[in-house]
Design a protein around this motif. Structure first.
Motif, PDB file in Angstrom:
ATOM      1  N   ASP A 189       0.788  -1.232   0.000  1.00 41.84           N
ATOM      2  CA  ASP A 189       0.000   0.000   0.000  1.00 41.84           C
ATOM      3  C   ASP A 189       0.825   1.289   0.000  1.00 41.84           C
ATOM      4  O   ASP A 189       0.264   2.365   0.089  1.00 41.84           O
ATOM      5  CB  ASP A 189      -0.983   0.014   1.169  1.00 41.84           C
ATOM      6  CG  ASP A 189      -0.295  -0.005   2.519  1.00 41.84           C
ATOM      7  OD1 ASP A 189       0.946  -0.082   2.563  1.00 41.84           O
ATOM      8  OD2 ASP A 189      -0.999   0.043   3.540  1.00 41.84           O
ATOM      9  N   GLY A 190       2.118   1.199  -0.063  1.00 45.48           N
ATOM     10  CA  GLY A 190       2.945   2.393  -0.142  1.00 45.48           C
ATOM     11  C   GLY A 190       3.222   3.072   1.180  1.00 45.48           C
ATOM     12  O   GLY A 190       3.840   4.121   1.212  1.00 45.48           O
ATOM     13  N   SER A 191       2.774   2.490   2.287  1.00 45.72           N
ATOM     14  CA  SER A 191       3.066   3.078   3.594  1.00 45.72           C
ATOM     15  C   SER A 191       4.449   2.623   4.057  1.00 45.72           C
ATOM     16  O   SER A 191       5.124   1.856   3.373  1.00 45.72           O
ATOM     17  CB  SER A 191       1.999   2.666   4.616  1.00 45.72           C
ATOM     18  OG  SER A 191       2.060   1.280   4.849  1.00 45.72           O
ATOM     19  N   ALA A 192       4.843   3.105   5.216  1.00 41.97           N
ATOM     20  CA  ALA A 192       6.149   2.740   5.761  1.00 41.97           C
ATOM     21  C   ALA A 192       6.048   2.644   7.278  1.00 41.97           C
ATOM     22  O   ALA A 192       5.155   3.236   7.886  1.00 41.97           O
ATOM     23  CB  ALA A 192       7.198   3.770   5.372  1.00 41.97           C
ATOM     24  N   LYS A 193       6.966   1.883   7.865  1.00 41.32           N
ATOM     25  CA  LYS A 193       7.052   1.758   9.323  1.00 41.32           C
ATOM     26  C   LYS A 193       8.431   2.239   9.753  1.00 41.32           C
ATOM     27  O   LYS A 193       9.414   2.059   9.041  1.00 41.32           O
ATOM     28  CB  LYS A 193       6.845   0.318   9.769  1.00 41.32           C
ATOM     29  CG  LYS A 193       5.457  -0.194   9.493  1.00 41.32           C
ATOM     30  CD  LYS A 193       5.307  -1.614   9.972  1.00 41.32           C
ATOM     31  CE  LYS A 193       3.944  -2.146   9.620  1.00 41.32           C
ATOM     32  NZ  LYS A 193       3.805  -3.548   9.992  1.00 41.32           N
ATOM     33  N   LEU A 194       8.488   2.836  10.928  1.00 43.26           N
ATOM     34  CA  LEU A 194       9.729   3.394  11.457  1.00 43.26           C
ATOM     35  C   LEU A 194      10.284   2.481  12.536  1.00 43.26           C
ATOM     36  O   LEU A 194       9.543   1.997  13.389  1.00 43.26           O
ATOM     37  CB  LEU A 194       9.471   4.782  12.040  1.00 43.26           C
ATOM     38  CG  LEU A 194      10.645   5.480  12.708  1.00 43.26           C
ATOM     39  CD1 LEU A 194      11.647   5.920  11.658  1.00 43.26           C
ATOM     40  CD2 LEU A 194      10.163   6.659  13.507  1.00 43.26           C
ATOM     41  N   ARG A 195      11.568   2.235  12.482  1.00 41.97           N
ATOM     42  CA  ARG A 195      12.282   1.551  13.567  1.00 41.97           C
ATOM     43  C   ARG A 195      13.403   2.483  14.004  1.00 41.97           C
ATOM     44  O   ARG A 195      14.312   2.789  13.243  1.00 41.97           O
ATOM     45  CB  ARG A 195      12.863   0.221  13.098  1.00 41.97           C
ATOM     46  CG  ARG A 195      11.807  -0.787  12.798  1.00 41.97           C
ATOM     47  CD  ARG A 195      12.404  -2.114  12.474  1.00 41.97           C
ATOM     48  NE  ARG A 195      11.356  -3.031  12.076  1.00 41.97           N
ATOM     49  CZ  ARG A 195      11.583  -4.157  11.466  1.00 41.97           C
ATOM     50  NH1 ARG A 195      12.805  -4.525  11.177  1.00 41.97           N
ATOM     51  NH2 ARG A 195      10.579  -4.932  11.137  1.00 41.97           N
ATOM     52  N   LEU A 196      13.305   2.915  15.240  1.00 42.36           N
ATOM     53  CA  LEU A 196      14.229   3.902  15.778  1.00 42.36           C
ATOM     54  C   LEU A 196      15.023   3.264  16.901  1.00 42.36           C
ATOM     55  O   LEU A 196      14.455   2.823  17.891  1.00 42.36           O
ATOM     56  CB  LEU A 196      13.429   5.104  16.287  1.00 42.36           C
ATOM     57  CG  LEU A 196      14.188   6.328  16.732  1.00 42.36           C
ATOM     58  CD1 LEU A 196      14.884   6.955  15.535  1.00 42.36           C
ATOM     59  CD2 LEU A 196      13.229   7.323  17.349  1.00 42.36           C
ATOM     60  N   HIS A 197      16.331   3.175  16.732  1.00 49.40           N
ATOM     61  CA  HIS A 197      17.214   2.605  17.754  1.00 49.40           C
ATOM     62  C   HIS A 197      17.861   3.743  18.532  1.00 49.40           C
ATOM     63  O   HIS A 197      18.518   4.604  17.946  1.00 49.40           O
ATOM     64  CB  HIS A 197      18.320   1.765  17.108  1.00 49.40           C
ATOM     65  CG  HIS A 197      17.822   0.566  16.378  1.00 49.40           C
ATOM     66  ND1 HIS A 197      17.819  -0.675  16.924  1.00 49.40           N
ATOM     67  CD2 HIS A 197      17.287   0.431  15.141  1.00 49.40           C
ATOM     68  CE1 HIS A 197      17.331  -1.536  16.063  1.00 49.40           C
ATOM     69  NE2 HIS A 197      16.992  -0.876  14.962  1.00 49.40           N
ATOM     70  N   LEU A 198      17.665   3.745  19.835  1.00 48.27           N
ATOM     71  CA  LEU A 198      18.287   4.727  20.705  1.00 48.27           C
ATOM     72  C   LEU A 198      19.426   4.062  21.465  1.00 48.27           C
ATOM     73  O   LEU A 198      19.557   2.846  21.482  1.00 48.27           O
ATOM     74  CB  LEU A 198      17.257   5.297  21.683  1.00 48.27           C
ATOM     75  CG  LEU A 198      16.051   5.989  21.053  1.00 48.27           C
ATOM     76  CD1 LEU A 198      15.052   6.368  22.115  1.00 48.27           C
ATOM     77  CD2 LEU A 198      16.484   7.210  20.279  1.00 48.27           C
ATOM     78  N   ARG A 199      20.255   4.872  22.120  1.00 48.57           N
ATOM     79  CA  ARG A 199      21.346   4.304  22.921  1.00 48.57           C
ATOM     80  C   ARG A 199      20.796   3.420  24.021  1.00 48.57           C
ATOM     81  O   ARG A 199      19.633   3.489  24.379  1.00 48.57           O
ATOM     82  CB  ARG A 199      22.159   5.420  23.543  1.00 48.57           C
ATOM     83  CG  ARG A 199      23.030   6.075  22.543  1.00 48.57           C
ATOM     84  CD  ARG A 199      24.361   6.491  23.146  1.00 48.57           C
ATOM     85  NE  ARG A 199      25.217   6.896  22.053  1.00 48.57           N
ATOM     86  CZ  ARG A 199      25.420   8.147  21.708  1.00 48.57           C
ATOM     87  NH1 ARG A 199      24.863   9.100  22.378  1.00 48.57           N
ATOM     88  NH2 ARG A 199      26.199   8.433  20.695  1.00 48.57           N
ATOM     89  N   LYS A 200      21.634   2.598  24.576  1.00 44.99           N
ATOM     90  CA  LYS A 200      21.293   1.651  25.637  1.00 44.99           C
ATOM     91  C   LYS A 200      20.290   0.611  25.153  1.00 44.99           C
ATOM     92  O   LYS A 200      19.432   0.159  25.891  1.00 44.99           O
ATOM     93  CB  LYS A 200      20.761   2.369  26.878  1.00 44.99           C
ATOM     94  CG  LYS A 200      21.772   3.307  27.485  1.00 44.99           C
ATOM     95  CD  LYS A 200      21.205   3.967  28.702  1.00 44.99           C
ATOM     96  CE  LYS A 200      22.205   4.987  29.221  1.00 44.99           C
ATOM     97  NZ  LYS A 200      21.672   5.774  30.315  1.00 44.99           N
ATOM     98  N   ARG A 201      20.405   0.251  23.870  1.00 45.79           N
ATOM     99  CA  ARG A 201      19.627  -0.833  23.269  1.00 45.79           C
ATOM    100  C   ARG A 201      18.124  -0.630  23.335  1.00 45.79           C
ATOM    101  O   ARG A 201      17.371  -1.585  23.466  1.00 45.79           O
ATOM    102  CB  ARG A 201      19.992  -2.173  23.889  1.00 45.79           C
ATOM    103  CG  ARG A 201      21.411  -2.570  23.637  1.00 45.79           C
ATOM    104  CD  ARG A 201      21.667  -3.909  24.239  1.00 45.79           C
ATOM    105  NE  ARG A 201      23.033  -4.294  23.964  1.00 45.79           N
ATOM    106  CZ  ARG A 201      23.363  -5.452  23.465  1.00 45.79           C
ATOM    107  NH1 ARG A 201      22.461  -6.333  23.203  1.00 45.79           N
ATOM    108  NH2 ARG A 201      24.625  -5.724  23.251  1.00 45.79           N
ATOM    109  N   ARG A 202      17.676   0.581  23.289  1.00 47.24           N
ATOM    110  CA  ARG A 202      16.229   0.823  23.261  1.00 47.24           C
ATOM    111  C   ARG A 202      15.781   0.904  21.809  1.00 47.24           C
ATOM    112  O   ARG A 202      16.364   1.629  21.009  1.00 47.24           O
ATOM    113  CB  ARG A 202      15.890   2.101  24.008  1.00 47.24           C
ATOM    114  CG  ARG A 202      16.103   1.946  25.496  1.00 47.24           C
ATOM    115  CD  ARG A 202      15.562   3.107  26.235  1.00 47.24           C
ATOM    116  NE  ARG A 202      16.284   4.320  25.845  1.00 47.24           N
ATOM    117  CZ  ARG A 202      16.052   5.510  26.338  1.00 47.24           C
ATOM    118  NH1 ARG A 202      15.104   5.673  27.218  1.00 47.24           N
ATOM    119  NH2 ARG A 202      16.750   6.556  25.964  1.00 47.24           N
TER     120      ARG A 202
END
Length: 165
Positions: free
Chosen positions: A114-127
């Motif tokens: 469908d042309g959408s997207a998902k975000l995966r955001l990696h922060l420090r301390k393995r979050r």
């Protein structure tokens, strides 16, 4: 240089979706009750009770996970007005602020259907923060905001349904 509010990620749906979830749970309960009463009236119906309990536990676990998904990521000015912070808003309503230097990796996964997207955001301390589906963001904005982060995108790993590969 003053910083304005920049929207980096916005999900298509910001609500908690309570009504569809309750409707889905009611339909499953009615179906299990129907099977228990009509089809196996003389036999043991513990399977229906255990299936209902397993379903409620699975739905509750999904609800808890879905509350923590990101619906919005904004770059806002900090309290002093000198720098900027990354404000992350979750589906449950919780808002957290992080230094843009805490971002290690930004991955945008494009949906093939469908042309959408998902975000995966990696922060420090393995979050790791998952985002709900939304419009694909502009990656140059993420590269500008988080220069030390690995910013990239990829397509989903499955093919389109009904079309042979």
């Amino acid at each position: 240089m003053p910083v304005g509010e920049d929207l980096l990620w916005g999900a298509a749906d910001h609500t908690m979706r309570r009504v569809p979830r309750l409707r889905r749970m009611a339909v499953v309960a009615c179906c299990l009750g129907f099977f228990a009463l009509v089809l196996w009236a003389e036999s043991d119906v513990r399977w229906a009770a255990s299936a209902a309990v397993a379903y409620v536990l699975a739905e509750s676990a999904y609800w808890l996970w879905d509350r923590r998904r990101l619906v919005e990521a904004r770059l806002v000015p900090d309290g002093a007005g000198v720098g900027a912070v990354l404000r992350l808003r979750r589906a449950g309503g919780r808002t957290t602020e992080h230094d843009p230097g805490e971002v290690v990796r930004v991955l945008v996964v494009h949906d093939n259907v469908d042309g959408s997207a998902k975000l995966r955001l990696h922060l420090r301390k393995r979050r790791l923060c998952f985002g709900r589906p939304g419009r694909p963001p502009v990656l140059t904005a993420w590269r500008r905001v988080c220069p030390g982060a690995d910013v990239g995108d990829r397509h989903a790993r499955w093919g389109m349904p009904g079309i042979p590969d």
